[in-house]
Design a protein around this motif. Sequence first.
Motif, mmCIF file in Angstrom:
data_model
loop_
_atom_site.group_PDB
_atom_site.id
_atom_site.type_symbol
_atom_site.label_atom_id
_atom_site.label_comp_id
_atom_site.label_asym_id
_atom_site.label_seq_id
_atom_site.Cartn_x
_atom_site.Cartn_y
_atom_site.Cartn_z
ATOM 1 N N UNK A 229 -23.144 -5.591 23.115
ATOM 2 C CA UNK A 229 -24.433 -6.267 23.271
ATOM 3 C C UNK A 229 -24.403 -7.337 24.351
ATOM 4 N N UNK A 230 -23.301 -8.077 24.398
ATOM 5 C CA UNK A 230 -23.252 -9.260 25.263
ATOM 6 C C UNK A 230 -22.214 -9.154 26.374
ATOM 7 N N UNK A 231 -21.478 -8.061 26.397
ATOM 8 C CA UNK A 231 -20.455 -7.812 27.438
ATOM 9 C C UNK A 231 -19.439 -8.937 27.534
ATOM 10 N N UNK A 232 -19.169 -9.537 26.374
ATOM 11 C CA UNK A 232 -18.155 -10.593 26.290
ATOM 12 C C UNK A 232 -17.355 -10.359 25.018
ATOM 13 N N UNK A 233 -16.119 -10.890 25.011
ATOM 14 C CA UNK A 233 -15.408 -10.943 23.739
ATOM 15 C C UNK A 233 -16.098 -12.013 22.892
ATOM 16 N N UNK A 234 -15.801 -12.033 21.589
ATOM 17 C CA UNK A 234 -16.408 -13.077 20.771
ATOM 18 C C UNK A 234 -15.945 -14.462 21.228
ATOM 19 N N UNK A 235 -14.674 -14.569 21.637
ATOM 20 C CA UNK A 235 -14.183 -15.874 22.109
ATOM 21 C C UNK A 235 -14.938 -16.313 23.361
ATOM 22 N N UNK A 236 -15.202 -15.360 24.263
ATOM 23 C CA UNK A 236 -15.953 -15.721 25.477
ATOM 24 C C UNK A 236 -17.374 -16.147 25.121
ATOM 25 N N UNK A 237 -17.982 -15.424 24.170
ATOM 26 C CA UNK A 237 -19.327 -15.816 23.721
ATOM 27 C C UNK A 237 -19.299 -17.222 23.130
ATOM 28 N N UNK A 238 -18.311 -17.449 22.255
ATOM 29 C CA UNK A 238 -18.245 -18.754 21.590
ATOM 30 C C UNK A 238 -18.109 -19.873 22.626
ATOM 31 N N UNK A 239 -17.316 -19.634 23.646
ATOM 32 C CA UNK A 239 -17.129 -20.659 24.674
ATOM 33 C C UNK A 239 -18.442 -20.930 25.413
ATOM 34 N N UNK A 240 -19.180 -19.860 25.747
ATOM 35 C CA UNK A 240 -20.501 -20.044 26.371
ATOM 36 C C UNK A 240 -21.420 -20.853 25.453
ATOM 37 N N UNK A 241 -21.429 -20.473 24.180
ATOM 38 C CA UNK A 241 -22.359 -21.122 23.243
ATOM 39 C C UNK A 241 -21.933 -22.559 22.950
ATOM 40 N N UNK A 242 -20.625 -22.796 22.948
ATOM 41 C CA UNK A 242 -20.127 -24.174 22.771
ATOM 42 C C UNK A 242 -20.672 -25.072 23.889
ATOM 43 N N UNK A 243 -20.657 -24.545 25.101
ATOM 44 C CA UNK A 243 -21.183 -25.326 26.234
ATOM 45 C C UNK A 243 -22.694 -25.555 26.081
ATOM 46 N N UNK A 244 -23.393 -24.544 25.593
ATOM 47 C CA UNK A 244 -24.844 -24.697 25.380
ATOM 48 C C UNK A 244 -25.101 -25.789 24.338
ATOM 49 N N UNK A 245 -24.369 -25.725 23.225
ATOM 50 C CA UNK A 245 -24.565 -26.718 22.155
ATOM 51 C C UNK A 245 -24.264 -28.121 22.680
ATOM 52 N N UNK A 246 -23.177 -28.246 23.452
ATOM 53 C CA UNK A 246 -22.817 -29.570 23.988
ATOM 54 C C UNK A 246 -23.930 -30.092 24.893
ATOM 55 N N UNK A 247 -24.554 -29.210 25.656
ATOM 56 C CA UNK A 247 -25.602 -29.649 26.593
ATOM 57 C C UNK A 247 -26.895 -30.028 25.863
ATOM 58 N N UNK A 248 -27.181 -29.333 24.775
ATOM 59 C CA UNK A 248 -28.482 -29.552 24.095
ATOM 60 C C UNK A 248 -28.412 -30.622 23.013
ATOM 61 N N UNK A 249 -27.237 -30.741 22.355
ATOM 62 C CA UNK A 249 -27.122 -31.656 21.203
ATOM 63 C C UNK A 249 -27.631 -33.041 21.564
ATOM 64 N N UNK A 250 -28.372 -33.621 20.649
ATOM 65 C CA UNK A 250 -28.909 -34.964 20.893
ATOM 66 C C UNK A 250 -30.275 -34.926 21.538
ATOM 67 N N UNK A 251 -30.710 -33.773 22.023
ATOM 68 C CA UNK A 251 -32.063 -33.677 22.591
ATOM 69 C C UNK A 251 -33.025 -33.295 21.463
ATOM 70 N N UNK A 252 -34.299 -33.112 21.784
ATOM 71 C CA UNK A 252 -35.278 -32.730 20.752
ATOM 72 C C UNK A 252 -35.222 -31.236 20.434
ATOM 73 N N UNK A 253 -34.418 -30.506 21.201
ATOM 74 C CA UNK A 253 -34.362 -29.050 21.002
ATOM 75 C C UNK A 253 -33.356 -28.708 19.890
ATOM 76 N N UNK A 254 -33.830 -27.981 18.892
ATOM 77 C CA UNK A 254 -32.945 -27.578 17.790
ATOM 78 C C UNK A 254 -32.104 -26.372 18.213
ATOM 79 N N UNK A 255 -31.022 -26.166 17.478
ATOM 80 C CA UNK A 255 -30.125 -25.046 17.785
ATOM 81 C C UNK A 255 -29.915 -24.220 16.524
ATOM 82 N N UNK A 256 -30.082 -22.904 16.685
ATOM 83 C CA UNK A 256 -29.786 -21.968 15.590
ATOM 84 C C UNK A 256 -28.778 -20.957 16.123
#
Length: 313
Positions: A113-140
Motif C-alpha cells: 500500500x505504502x511502498x515502505x517497510x513498517x519501520x520506514x512508515x513509522x519513521x515518516x509518521x514520527x516526523x509528521x507527529x513531531x511537526x504537528x504536535x502542539x498545534x491545533x491539528x489533531x492526529x489519528x
Amino acid sequence: MATHSKKVFMQEVATRDGFQNEAQFIATEDKVRVVDALSLCGFAKIEVTSFTSPKAIPALRDAEDVMHQIKRQPGVEYTVLVPNVRGAERALSCGIDEANLVMSMSETHNRSNLRMTREQSFEQLRQVVAAISGSRVAINISLSTTFGCPMEGDVSEDEVMRWLDRFADIGVKRATLCDTTGMAYPSQVRSMASRAQQLHPDMAFTMHFHNTRSMAQANALASLSAGINRFDASLGGIGGCPYAPGASGNACTEDMVHMLELEGFDTGVDLNKLLEVSRTLPTLIGHDIPSQLLKAGPRLALHPAPEYTRDVK
Ligand SMILES: CC(C)(COP(=O)([O-])OP(=O)([O-])OC[C@H]1O[C@@H](n2cnc3c(N)ncnc32)[C@H](O)[C@@H]1OP(=O)([O-])[O-])[C@@H](O)C(=O)NCCC(=O)NCCSC(=O)C[C@@](C)(O)CC(=O)[O-]
C-alpha cells in the motif's frame, strides 16, 4: 470495561475511502457537492480526501482543490489521510482539523500500500507527529490490517498492541483499528477492543470496518459492547483499499445509522438527509452501490397491500 454510553460518533469516509477506489475520475465540483451535503447530515467527522501520491491514487489528485472549496460547518471535524511527510506538508497548507496517519499492522500490506517497510512508515509518521504536535491539528493513526491481512493471514493482538504502544509513546492520542478486507469477526473485535482500551485508557479509539464478508454490522455491535463508540463508515457502503487484494465496500453509513438508532443509540445523523445524498451516488459514480437501506428503505417504510387482500374473507 464497557461504557454503555448511548452516544455514538459517526465519521463519514466515502469521499476518501470510497472515491479513492473509483476507476472513473469524479469531478472536483461533484466531490465538493457531496462533502457539503454530508456536512449537513450531523456527522462528528468527515474524511474529505487523501494527500497521497497522485500516481498511487489518481482519483484523489485534486485534494487541495477539494479542501479549499468545501464549505465547513461548525461542529464537524474535517480530516484527511496522510501517508508520509510530503502528504502532511500538503495537508497542513489546507487548514485541516485532523491528520489521519496510516500504516499497516502486516509488513506485506504496508509494502503493497505504502511502498515502505513498517519501520520506514513509522519513521515518516514520527516526523509528521513531531511537526504537528502542539498545534491545533489533531492526529489519528489508522492501523490497517489490524484484524488480518489478505496476504499474510492473521495478525496477532500482541503485534497490534506493540505498534499502539509505539504510537502512544510519540504522543498520538487517537487510533483507528481497521479491518481492511473484512476479516474481523465479533469475538475477535471484542477481544482486540478490550485489550487496546485496557492498555491505553486515554486513547480515543475508532473502529473502521469493511463489509467484505457481511460482518461489519455485527462487528460494530461487538465494538459497542466492548466500549468503543466511534465508527468510520462510508455512504452507500462504497470503498476499499486499491492495494489490498479482495478489498470491497466499507461498512455502509446509512445501514449502520439505521441499526444503531433502532438499538437506541444517538448517532446524531439525520437518516433522511443522508439517504438523499446516498440516492445521488449511483449516477455520480456510474454503478450500483451496496447500501441495503437505499434499496429497502427504513423498516417502517411500508408498502400498500395488494388489492385482493380486501376481498379475503
Ligand atoms: C506513500 C507513497 C507516497 C509512497 O510512494 P513512493 O512512490 O514510494 O514515493 P516516493 O517517496 O518514492 O516518491 C515518489 C514520487 O511521489 C511523490 N510523492 C510522495 N509522496 C507524496 C504525497 N504524499 N503527495 C504527493 N506526491 C508525493 C514524490 O514527490 C515523488 O514525485 P516525483 O519525484 O516522482 O515527481 C505512495 O505509496 C502512496 O501515496 N500510497 C498511498 C496508497 C493509498 O492511498 N492507499 C489507500 C489508502 S489506505 C486505505 O484505504 C486503508 C484505510 C485507511 O482505509 C484503512 C483500512 O481499511 O485498512
